[in-house]
Enzyme design. Sequence first.
Site, PDB file in Angstrom:
ATOM      1  N   SER A  16    -110.008 -26.108-148.825  1.00  0.00           N
ATOM      2  CA  SER A  16    -110.554 -26.525-147.542  1.00  0.00           C
ATOM      3  C   SER A  16    -111.950 -27.105-147.739  1.00  0.00           C
ATOM      4  CB  SER A  16    -110.618 -25.328-146.589  1.00  0.00           C
ATOM      5  OG  SER A  16    -111.423 -25.615-145.470  1.00  0.00           O
ATOM      6  N   HIS A  47     -82.843 -15.310-137.715  1.00  0.00           N
ATOM      7  CA  HIS A  47     -83.804 -15.446-136.605  1.00  0.00           C
ATOM      8  C   HIS A  47     -85.227 -15.123-137.058  1.00  0.00           C
ATOM      9  CE1 HIS A  47     -80.291 -15.615-133.922  1.00  0.00           C
ATOM     10  NE2 HIS A  47     -79.839 -14.573-134.588  1.00  0.00           N
ATOM     11  N   LYS A  76    -109.842 -20.755-148.967  1.00  0.00           N
ATOM     12  CA  LYS A  76    -108.506 -21.282-148.698  1.00  0.00           C
ATOM     13  C   LYS A  76    -107.804 -21.812-149.955  1.00  0.00           C
ATOM     14  CE  LYS A  76    -106.707 -21.854-145.278  1.00  0.00           C
ATOM     15  NZ  LYS A  76    -106.928 -22.940-144.314  1.00  0.00           N
ATOM     16  N   GLU A  91     -96.233 -28.911-147.597  1.00  0.00           N
ATOM     17  CA  GLU A  91     -96.401 -29.422-146.239  1.00  0.00           C
ATOM     18  C   GLU A  91     -96.195 -30.931-146.186  1.00  0.00           C
ATOM     19  OE1 GLU A  91     -99.575 -26.000-144.759  1.00  0.00           O
ATOM     20  OE2 GLU A  91    -100.276 -28.018-145.222  1.00  0.00           O
TER      21      GLU A  91
END
Length: 465
Positions: free
Chosen positions: A276, A155, A282, A289
């Site tokens: 970024s 979980h 970043k 992804e």
Amino acid sequence: MKMWSSRFKKELDNVANDFNSSIDVDYKMYKEDIKGSIAHATMLKNVGVITEDDFNKINEGLNSILSDIDSEKLEFNLNAEDIHMFIEEELTNRVGDPGKKLHTARSRNDQVAMDVKMYLKNKINILIEDLNKLIETLISVSEENLDTIMPGYTHMQVAQPVTFAHHVMAYVQMLSRDISRLIDCYNRMNENPLGSGALATTTYPIDRFETTKLLNFKKPTRNSMDSVSDRDFVAELNFDISMVMLHLSRFSEEITIWASQEFKFIELDDSYSTGSSIMPQKKNPDMAELIRGKSSRVFGNLMATLNLIKGLPLSYNKDLQEDKENIFDSIDTLEICLLVFNGMVKTLKVNSDNMREKAKKGFINATDLADYLVKKGLPFRDAYSVTGQLVSYCIDLSKALDDLSIEEFKKFSDKFEDDVYNFIDLDYILSQRKVYGGPSPEAVKIQIEDTKKYINSLNNTHKSN
């Protein structure tokens, strides 16, 4: 003029011609189409349907076409209806009348079914090879991190201690099942449809067993109608690819989480990260992804294939022309994802100290504390209750179980002794989880060796088929 146009009084409308054409997709199968045509011509010669001289001209012409396409001397004519017609028209232009005899005792229906199977069989072998390379990388990462303790989750809550090796090897099991599925798919599609004709074979005395041998199929298909309308193997391969992408997507999700500032379990190499356009600090896990995102298009290809087939009557229908674009896209997507994922994992840095620190928090040793009381003679449910009370007590005082004194332990049960501290130590906990399939370094070593043997067995069996 189309080769089939003699029955018609009007030319095909230009827009309809473009709509009907598939060469922009099926050109990829030119090698399979030429190889299949050479096998078909060889068989026609051997059964006496064409002469030796005709065969020699056909064979020479087809090989010259193959050579010219490979060297880019010959470009595909996008005005052609499909790759089959393109090659046949080019052959006839080169060798004359013998080229017109190639299609004897053959339909495009069994021809395309043969081409697709041959193309997909080759691609399956490439995918299996790429999966083997990724598994080798993951096993290497596991062998380097047998003692790297990290929290295991259920979980998405800290649950029990495991090792990074054990976690990574879970994905190796998934990928080994993927190889097994691909091999099963290969074996099921390894039947030769050539000779089925449009749907009802032919009156010519052809030998389907000869072309089967020449084209490295295991056996000819049993039913001519099923042979030309069957696309089960396309749907099955789409499913198998979807499963690989699903596993890569799950792993990519974890990599994205682990690489975050909140976790810092791993650091991705600069060569597999991006920045970024506005935030200089970043370092984004874009490769992970993208793989996670590309899984959805592969799932869509699977559903499109199933929907394509579900309402078709026997036997061949033009709808089946749409099967190739989806499966070709799924294959190409998986190939690049496997390549990128392998490089990403091979170059990442494991932050073992951060993993261990996270594992110390969240009462990850609570289950083992309950087991300690059970071994001291307390029934499990009573031990569970005592441990729950201790966790609540620690939360109130912002302490970990390891921080409690023996006097504090004894307030909850007189079963506690000084050895409790050794029993809830993370290294001890892991070392005792020796059950086959467990996370102890000893058990993971066995898992790795057994997995290597299993995968070698899969690959050796596949190569022998």
